[in-house]
Design a protein around this motif. Structure first.
Motif, short mmCIF file in Angstrom:
data_model
loop_
_atom_site.label_atom_id
_atom_site.label_comp_id
_atom_site.label_asym_id
_atom_site.label_seq_id
_atom_site.Cartn_x
_atom_site.Cartn_y
_atom_site.Cartn_z
N ASP A 139 -51.47 -137.45 -71.66
CA ASP A 139 -52.94 -137.16 -71.71
C ASP A 139 -53.03 -136.83 -70.07
O ASP A 139 -53.73 -135.85 -69.75
N SER A 140 -52.75 -137.98 -69.17
CA SER A 140 -53.34 -137.88 -67.77
C SER A 140 -52.47 -136.60 -67.20
O SER A 140 -53.06 -135.93 -66.29
N GLY A 152 -53.91 -133.31 -67.91
CA GLY A 152 -54.95 -133.16 -67.11
C GLY A 152 -54.69 -132.76 -65.70
O GLY A 152 -55.21 -131.82 -65.22
N ALA A 188 -53.57 -129.39 -65.76
CA ALA A 188 -54.50 -128.28 -65.87
C ALA A 188 -55.19 -128.01 -64.74
O ALA A 188 -55.57 -126.93 -64.24
N GLN A 189 -55.46 -129.15 -63.64
CA GLN A 189 -56.06 -129.07 -62.65
C GLN A 189 -55.36 -128.27 -61.66
O GLN A 189 -55.93 -127.54 -60.83
#
Length: 170
Positions: A16-17, A20, A23-24
């Motif tokens: 998940d991290s 993220g 995506a960033q």
């Protein structure tokens, strides 16, 4: 109901991290390209010099798409097609001084926007790099996928002016 082990939960949290983080990074790249008035995929083509067929292989793109990228770069004075000195049948995409300046600006902007540069010490970044290299080779050693959605945007809409001299929006 399936109960996850602590190890599974840890790995799901890492996944998940990482998602993220990716995506960033994608959002930052898209914002940078938008601030420069260029399609995101053009950034990948700012390599010097590179045979057009090699660029197509690297991006897993159809030759007609690579031609569109080359046309866009030439139209804005960022690159020129030249025969390869070793094989005149091969066309290379060579950055102009304006293209080289834009590439340097993009690299500077990307470096300034990376979350690891903003949040981690030099030593922590070196450790992070070692961990990442343990898991996966650098992208420069692999081939990226062709960004198909951007193709239609490029071909349908008129390209906005690209200027190596304009400062990037932050």
């Amino acid at each position: 109901m399936h109960t996850r082990s602590e190890e599974d939960l840890l790995d799901l949290e890492i996944l998940d991290s990482m998602a993220g983080l990716f995506a960033q990074l994608v959002a930052e790249g898209e914002a940078l390209a938008k601030s420069l008035g260029i399609p995101v995929f053009v950034i990948k083509a700012l390599d010097n010099p590179l045979a057009m067929k090699d660029l197509g292989r690297r991006m897993h793109c159809d030759p007609s798409f690579i031609t569109s990228i080359a046309d866009t770069l030439e139209k804005h004075g960022l690159a020129a097609r030249e025969p390869d000195p070793a094989d005149r049948r091969v066309k290379r995409l060579v950055l102009t001084p304006a293209g080289a300046d834009l590439k340097a600006r993009i690299e500077d902007e990307v470096l300034s926007r990376t979350p690891w540069r903003q949040c981690l010490s030099r030593e922590q970044r070196a450790s992070l790099l070692a961990l990442i290299k343990t898991m996966s080779p650098p992208l420069s050693d692999t081939e990226a996928a062709c960004p198909g959605e951007e193709v239609s945007k490029l071909l349908v809409s008129a390209a906005e002016p690209i200027s190596a001299a304009a400062p990037a929006a932050r």
